[in-house]
Motif scaffolding. Sequence first.
Motif, PDB file in Angstrom:
ATOM      1  N   PRO A   1     -20.524   9.802  30.188  1.00  0.00           N
ATOM      2  CA  PRO A   1     -19.062   9.817  30.378  1.00  0.00           C
ATOM      3  C   PRO A   1     -18.305  10.624  29.332  1.00  0.00           C
ATOM      4  O   PRO A   1     -17.316  11.297  29.648  1.00  0.00           O
ATOM      5  N   ASP A   2     -18.736  10.547  28.070  1.00  0.00           N
ATOM      6  CA  ASP A   2     -18.045  11.308  27.030  1.00  0.00           C
ATOM      7  C   ASP A   2     -18.163  12.804  27.278  1.00  0.00           C
ATOM      8  O   ASP A   2     -17.190  13.560  27.123  1.00  0.00           O
ATOM      9  N   ASP A   3     -19.354  13.237  27.677  1.00  0.00           N
ATOM     10  CA  ASP A   3     -19.552  14.652  27.968  1.00  0.00           C
ATOM     11  C   ASP A   3     -18.745  15.070  29.189  1.00  0.00           C
ATOM     12  O   ASP A   3     -18.221  16.188  29.251  1.00  0.00           O
ATOM     13  N   GLU A   4     -18.604  14.150  30.135  1.00  0.00           N
ATOM     14  CA  GLU A   4     -17.797  14.425  31.321  1.00  0.00           C
ATOM     15  C   GLU A   4     -16.348  14.697  30.931  1.00  0.00           C
ATOM     16  O   GLU A   4     -15.727  15.648  31.427  1.00  0.00           O
ATOM     17  N   VAL A   5     -15.797  13.878  30.023  1.00  0.00           N
ATOM     18  CA  VAL A   5     -14.427  14.084  29.565  1.00  0.00           C
ATOM     19  C   VAL A   5     -14.290  15.419  28.858  1.00  0.00           C
ATOM     20  O   VAL A   5     -13.319  16.167  29.079  1.00  0.00           O
ATOM     21  N   ARG A   6     -15.257  15.743  27.997  1.00  0.00           N
ATOM     22  CA  ARG A   6     -15.190  17.023  27.279  1.00  0.00           C
ATOM     23  C   ARG A   6     -15.225  18.201  28.253  1.00  0.00           C
ATOM     24  O   ARG A   6     -14.509  19.193  28.069  1.00  0.00           O
ATOM     25  N   CYS A   7     -16.063  18.097  29.295  1.00  0.00           N
ATOM     26  CA  CYS A   7     -16.130  19.164  30.292  1.00  0.00           C
ATOM     27  C   CYS A   7     -14.787  19.356  30.990  1.00  0.00           C
ATOM     28  O   CYS A   7     -14.324  20.486  31.188  1.00  0.00           O
ATOM     29  N   VAL A   8     -14.145  18.231  31.358  1.00  0.00           N
ATOM     30  CA  VAL A   8     -12.855  18.309  32.043  1.00  0.00           C
ATOM     31  C   VAL A   8     -11.807  18.931  31.133  1.00  0.00           C
ATOM     32  O   VAL A   8     -11.012  19.778  31.564  1.00  0.00           O
ATOM     33  N   VAL A   9     -11.791  18.537  29.873  1.00  0.00           N
ATOM     34  CA  VAL A   9     -10.826  19.096  28.925  1.00  0.00           C
ATOM     35  C   VAL A   9     -11.026  20.604  28.794  1.00  0.00           C
ATOM     36  O   VAL A   9     -10.050  21.377  28.794  1.00  0.00           O
ATOM     37  N   ARG A  10     -12.266  21.049  28.693  1.00  0.00           N
ATOM     38  CA  ARG A  10     -12.530  22.485  28.579  1.00  0.00           C
ATOM     39  C   ARG A  10     -12.090  23.224  29.844  1.00  0.00           C
ATOM     40  O   ARG A  10     -11.493  24.307  29.765  1.00  0.00           O
ATOM     41  N   LEU A  11     -12.349  22.646  31.016  1.00  0.00           N
ATOM     42  CA  LEU A  11     -11.958  23.287  32.267  1.00  0.00           C
ATOM     43  C   LEU A  11     -10.440  23.388  32.390  1.00  0.00           C
ATOM     44  O   LEU A  11      -9.908  24.424  32.812  1.00  0.00           O
ATOM     45  N   VAL A  12      -9.748  22.303  32.023  1.00  0.00           N
ATOM     46  CA  VAL A  12      -8.292  22.324  32.099  1.00  0.00           C
ATOM     47  C   VAL A  12      -7.716  23.331  31.117  1.00  0.00           C
ATOM     48  O   VAL A  12      -6.797  24.096  31.452  1.00  0.00           O
TER      49      VAL A  12
END
Length: 235
Positions: free
Chosen positions: A209-220
């Motif tokens: 889940p933490d990596d998922e959040v980081r991925c979303v932040v980078r994409l945004v």
Amino acid sequence: MAGRGGVAGLLVLTVDRLAERIAAPALTGAGRRPATSAVLAAAWRRALAGDAGVFAPVAAHPVTVQALADRHRELREVDDAALDAIAGSGPVASDLVRLHRVVAGLLAARWYDPVDLRRTAAGLLRGGPGLGGEIGAVVLFLPQDLPLSATAMVRELAGAGIRIIAGLTGDARADAGVLETLRRIGADGDRDAAPAAATATSIVHASDPDDEVRCVVRLVAAKLAGVRAERVAVL
């Protein structure tokens, strides 16, 4: 800002809050009060104590009262002919409709619910053409599948001028409720073409889940380099 006159006034309300502002003075003036959840539950307990029918084995259970009160709220939007049709579908439905009518009768003289507010507001708007003008410009923002009594009230507001901003996805199932509301209001013919349904263009794999959040932040963050922020959403 101090020293500068206002240029716009905006009051954000739900449909039910608008109905309350229009109709509550008339209903309270007639001696009726809001039918809270506690009042509704008490009315259902009284009705069940009289003749519970098929619900007799579970009539004393709190969950029974809660479930029947929930169905009562839904049936309040149904007219007598449709209630008769529902009652004819079986013994459970027959007793549900019978008890619903008993409860409605117990509450009618002294209490009002959201359906009463909407119907009364629609009647006041219909009977007083100037009332819509007193309310001012109304914008119905992103309506969903509104109850029948709510669309009836909004339809009366349309005579005084109303702007509807409806959101469509292009997916028939997702848009069905919105389109039905627009049809009931009479605004289904005055709208832009529905957009094409959105489809995914990529899939991102994350280890946790933490990596998922980081991925979303980078994409945004990357998307904001070329797209305005109000056009970006994480759903």
